[in-house]
Design an enzyme around this catalytic site. Structure first.
Site, mmCIF file in Angstrom:
data_model
loop_
_atom_site.group_PDB
_atom_site.id
_atom_site.type_symbol
_atom_site.label_atom_id
_atom_site.label_comp_id
_atom_site.label_asym_id
_atom_site.label_seq_id
_atom_site.Cartn_x
_atom_site.Cartn_y
_atom_site.Cartn_z
ATOM 1 N N CYS A 280 92.395 -31.594 17.538
ATOM 2 C CA CYS A 280 93.759 -31.595 17.341
ATOM 3 C C CYS A 280 94.351 -32.209 18.627
ATOM 4 O O CYS A 280 95.184 -33.310 18.316
ATOM 5 C CB CYS A 280 94.285 -30.340 16.618
ATOM 6 S SG CYS A 280 93.751 -29.958 15.102
HETATM 7 N N1 LIG Z 1 89.983 -28.214 13.298
HETATM 8 C C1 LIG Z 1 91.189 -27.856 13.159
HETATM 9 O O1 LIG Z 1 91.513 -26.630 13.629
HETATM 10 C C2 LIG Z 1 92.169 -28.889 12.259
HETATM 11 C C3 LIG Z 1 93.470 -28.129 12.111
HETATM 12 C C4 LIG Z 1 94.273 -28.884 11.406
HETATM 13 C C5 LIG Z 1 93.861 -30.022 10.984
HETATM 14 N N2 LIG Z 1 92.859 -30.581 11.148
HETATM 15 C C6 LIG Z 1 92.432 -31.876 10.606
HETATM 16 O O2 LIG Z 1 91.630 -31.801 9.558
HETATM 17 C C7 LIG Z 1 90.597 -32.985 9.267
HETATM 18 C C8 LIG Z 1 89.161 -32.445 9.552
HETATM 19 O O3 LIG Z 1 89.142 -31.674 10.582
HETATM 20 P P1 LIG Z 1 87.804 -30.539 10.713
HETATM 21 O O4 LIG Z 1 88.095 -29.833 11.910
HETATM 22 O O5 LIG Z 1 87.742 -29.889 9.281
HETATM 23 O O6 LIG Z 1 86.691 -31.632 10.936
HETATM 24 P P2 LIG Z 1 85.059 -31.051 10.768
HETATM 25 O O7 LIG Z 1 84.287 -31.972 11.553
HETATM 26 O O8 LIG Z 1 84.825 -29.563 11.031
HETATM 27 O O9 LIG Z 1 84.762 -31.310 9.246
HETATM 28 C C9 LIG Z 1 84.641 -32.561 8.469
HETATM 29 C C10 LIG Z 1 83.572 -32.655 7.241
HETATM 30 O O10 LIG Z 1 83.828 -33.660 6.812
HETATM 31 C C11 LIG Z 1 82.394 -34.201 6.628
HETATM 32 N N3 LIG Z 1 82.423 -35.732 6.125
HETATM 33 C C12 LIG Z 1 82.854 -36.551 6.874
HETATM 34 N N4 LIG Z 1 83.049 -37.924 6.493
HETATM 35 C C13 LIG Z 1 82.633 -37.597 4.809
HETATM 36 C C14 LIG Z 1 82.529 -38.209 4.130
HETATM 37 N N5 LIG Z 1 82.783 -39.697 3.735
HETATM 38 N N6 LIG Z 1 82.172 -37.668 2.848
HETATM 39 C C15 LIG Z 1 81.845 -36.337 2.788
HETATM 40 N N7 LIG Z 1 82.166 -35.601 3.877
HETATM 41 C C16 LIG Z 1 82.463 -36.096 4.891
HETATM 42 C C17 LIG Z 1 81.528 -34.022 7.786
HETATM 43 O O11 LIG Z 1 80.369 -33.883 7.539
HETATM 44 C C18 LIG Z 1 82.280 -32.405 8.133
HETATM 45 O O12 LIG Z 1 81.329 -31.602 7.760
HETATM 46 C C19 LIG Z 1 91.005 -33.815 10.574
HETATM 47 O O13 LIG Z 1 91.760 -34.894 10.478
HETATM 48 C C20 LIG Z 1 91.653 -32.854 11.834
HETATM 49 O O14 LIG Z 1 92.373 -33.445 12.745
HETATM 50 C C21 LIG Z 1 92.012 -30.000 12.036
#
Ligand SMILES: NC(=O)c1ccc[n+]([C@@H]2O[C@H](COP(=O)([O-])OP(=O)(O)OC[C@H]3O[C@@H](n4cnc5c(N)ncnc54)[C@H](O)[C@@H]3O)[C@@H](O)[C@H]2O)c1
Length: 443
Positions: A280
C-alpha cells in the site's frame, strides 16, 4: 427492456442479496480477497474464489489457510459446509450475482500504475456478463479506473450499467494484523456508477459491514483510498525526516515523539522506521501522482514523501557503519544478525520490505549477514536464498551487531540486549529495556 423490467433486475438482485441467495465470486484470494470471502461466507453467502495461483486454489479447496488474518478453523468449517471454494478461472456456466475484484495493482519500475490484472479480470467478467450482476472493484487504484477502464470493457458486452448490471468501487481498508479493526467493523466507503449501482452495492456491503459510507461516484471512492494512504505516507515521511534532523542534532527522536503525542488534540501518532513496505504505502500514492499529471498537476507532497521514505534504508545503512566504527569493526570484517524481514510487525508479508533493501546494502558492503524472522522462513536477496536462522544466546553473542529491522512482538528484547555486543534498534522495540542501555543505538 421496459422500465418495469429494469426495475425488476435491480430489485431482484437486492432481494437475492438480502436473502443471502446471491452467489459471490471474489477474484484474487490474497490479503484482501480471502478475509473478505470468509466474512461473506460466514453469514451464509455461497462464495467462490477465482484464484489464478493453483497452490492457493488447492489449499482453499482442502480447507487450508495461508493468510494470518483468517482463522484456520473458520476457513475449514466454511469449506466443509460448501460455503467457500476456489477455482482457477471463470467458467461459462458460472452464475455469480456479485463479483468482487481484489487483484493486485502494482507499479512498474518507473512508478507507473500497472493495471494489467484489473484489465484482464474485467475482460473475463465481460465475457460472462449477464443482466442482474453487481461488479465491485476493491483493489486500490487511481480515480477514474472504474469508470474509464472497467466500464467500457464491461459495456462492450452490450449490457448497460445501472440498468442491466451494476458497477461500483469500494476500497478495501484492511490493516493486516490489526485485531481491533477487521473487515467487519471498519467503516467501508462505496461509490457506484449512478444511483442504481450505489443502491445495490450499499445493500451488498451492509450485509456484513456495520457502517457503509456512500459517496457520489467511484471516482470519489477511489480518491478517498489513495488519499488515506497518501496521508500515511506523508506523515511517516515527516517523522522520518525529523529523525534525520534529530540524528544530526543528537536529540532522541523517540523521546520527542512520545512527548509530542501526549497532546490530546491536533496531532496523531506516526513513528519513524527503516522505510515503508507492503502493498500500500510505497505504491498507492504514486497511482495518484501519475493520474495528476494528466491534469498538468504535480503532487509535490507525494513526490517528496516517496523520496524521504525510500532514503531510509540508506540512512540505516550509514548508521550501521557508524555503529560498527564506534566498536572498532570494519564492515567487511563484521558479522550481523538482522531481526525481522517482514515489512510490519507480527506479519509474514515481505513485499517491498525495507529490510530487504537494507540487507542488500549490507551484503554489498561485505558484511556477513544472517537473519531471523519467525514468520519468514527464507528470502531471496541478490538471487541468493537466505534462510531464517534460529536465535540462540551463543549466536547473539557471536555477532558484532544485532539490527532490529522489524519489531515482532514475540522477541524477548531484554534477553536479546543482555546477550548482544551491540544493538541497532530502528523501531524503538527496546523502549522497555532498562538494563544494558549503553549497548543500544536507536535510529
Ligand atoms: N494488503 C493490504 O494490506 C491491502 C489493504 C487495502 C487494499 N489493498 C489493495 O487490494 C488489492 C489486492 O491486494 P492484496 O494485498 O490482497 O494482494 P495479494 O497479492 O495478497 O492477492 C492478490 C491475489 O490475486 C491473485 N490474482 C492476480 N491476478 C489474478 C487474476 N487475473 N485472476 C485471479 N486471481 C488473480 C493473486 O494470485 C493473489 O492471490 C491491491 O490493489 C491492494 O493495493 C491491499
Amino acid at each position: 427492456m421496459s422500465d418495469l423490467e429494469k426495475a425488476t433486475v435491480k430489485d431482484a438482485l437486492i432481494k437475492k442479496i438480502k436473502t443471502k441467495e446471491a452467489t459471490i465470486a471474489v477474484v484474487g484470494l490474497g490479503y484482501v480477497g480471502l478475509p473478505f470471502a470468509v466474512e461473506k461466507a460466514k453469514i451464509g453467502f455461497k462464495v467462490v474464489g477465482i484464484e489464478e495461483n493453483p497452490l492457493r486454489e488447492k489449499m482453499i479447496n482442502n480447507g487450508e489457510n495461508y493468510i494470518s488474518d483468517v482463522d484456520d478453523v473458520e476457513l475449514k468449517r466454511l469449506v466443509e459446509a460448501g460455503l467457500l471454494s476456489a477455482k482457477g478461472s471463470f467458467d461459462p456456466l458460472d452464475q455469480f450475482d456479485v463479483i468482487v475484484v481484489c487483484v493486485p495493482t502494482p507499479l512498474t519500475k518507473n512508478l507507473v500504475p500497472d493495471l494489467q490484472h484489473v484489465e484482464r479480470v474485467t475482460e473475463n467478467i465481460a465475457e460472462h456478463l449477464r443482466p442482474g450482476q453487481l461488479v465491485s472493484l476493491e483493489s486500490t487504484t487511481y480515480p477514474g479506473t472504474t469508470e474509464e477502464v472497467m466500464l467500457p470493457i464491461l459495456e462492450s458486452s452490450g449490457l448497460e450499467v445501472g440498468k442491466d448490471f451494476f458497477l461500483c468501487h469500494s476500497p478495501e481498508r484492511v490493516d493486516p494484523g490489526n485485531k481491533r479493526y477487521t473487515t467487519k467493523n471498519t467503516n467501508k466507503v462505496v461509490g457506484g456508477v449512478g444511483s442504481n449501482s450505489l443502491e445495490v452495492a450499499k445493500t451488498f456491503y451492509e450485509q456484513t459491514i456495520e457502517n457503509v459510507v456512500a459517496v457520489s461516484s467511484p471516482n470519489a471512492a477511489e480518491m478517498v483510498k489513495v488519499f488515506e494512504n497518501t496521508f500515511r505516507a506523508v506523515n511517516i515521511a515527516l517523522v522520518n525526516e525529523l529523525t534525520l534532523l534529530c540524528d544530526r542534532m543528537n536529540i532522541n527522536v523517540w523521546e520527542v515523539l512520545d512527548a509530542a503525542f501526549t497532546k490530546p488534540f491536533g496531532i496523531m501518532p506516526f513513528y519513524p522506521g527503516p522505510g515503508v513496505g507492503g502493498h500500500c504505502i510505497p505504491i498507492d500514492p504514486h497511482y495518484l501522482e501519475w493520474k495528476a499529471r494528466e491534469f498538468n498537476f504535480t503532487t509535490r507532497f507525494i513526490g517528496l514523501s516517496g523520496e524521504v521514505n525510500r532514503r531510509m534504508p540508506e540512512f540505516v545503512f550509514e548508521k550501521v557503519r557508524r555503529v560498527l566504527n564506534e566498536i572498532g569493526k570494519a564492515p567487511s570484517r563484521s558479522k550481523m544478525l538482522l531481526l525481522g524481514m517482514a515489512y510490519k510487525k507480527d506479519l509474514s508479508d515481505c513485499r517491498d520490505s525495507p529490510a530487504l533493501v537494507l540487507a542488500e546494502l549490507l551484503l554489498d558492503d561485505g558484511i556477513e549477514l544472517i537473519y531471523n524472522d519467525p514468520y519468514v522462513e527464507s528470502v531471496n536477496i541478490k538471487e541468493k536464498k537466505f534462510s531464517s536462522v534460529e536465535i540462540t544466546g551463543n549466536l547473539i553473542q557471536e555477532v558484532d551487531l544485532v539490527l532490529i529491522a522489524t519489531d515482532h512482538s514475540m522477541y524477548d528484547y531484554n534477553w536479546i540486549v543482555s546477550k548482544a555486543n551491540k544493538v541497532l534498534d530502528t523501531r524503538n522495540a527496546t523502549a522497555a529495556v532498562i538494563a544494558n542501555r549503553e549497548k543500544i543505538a536507536l535510529l
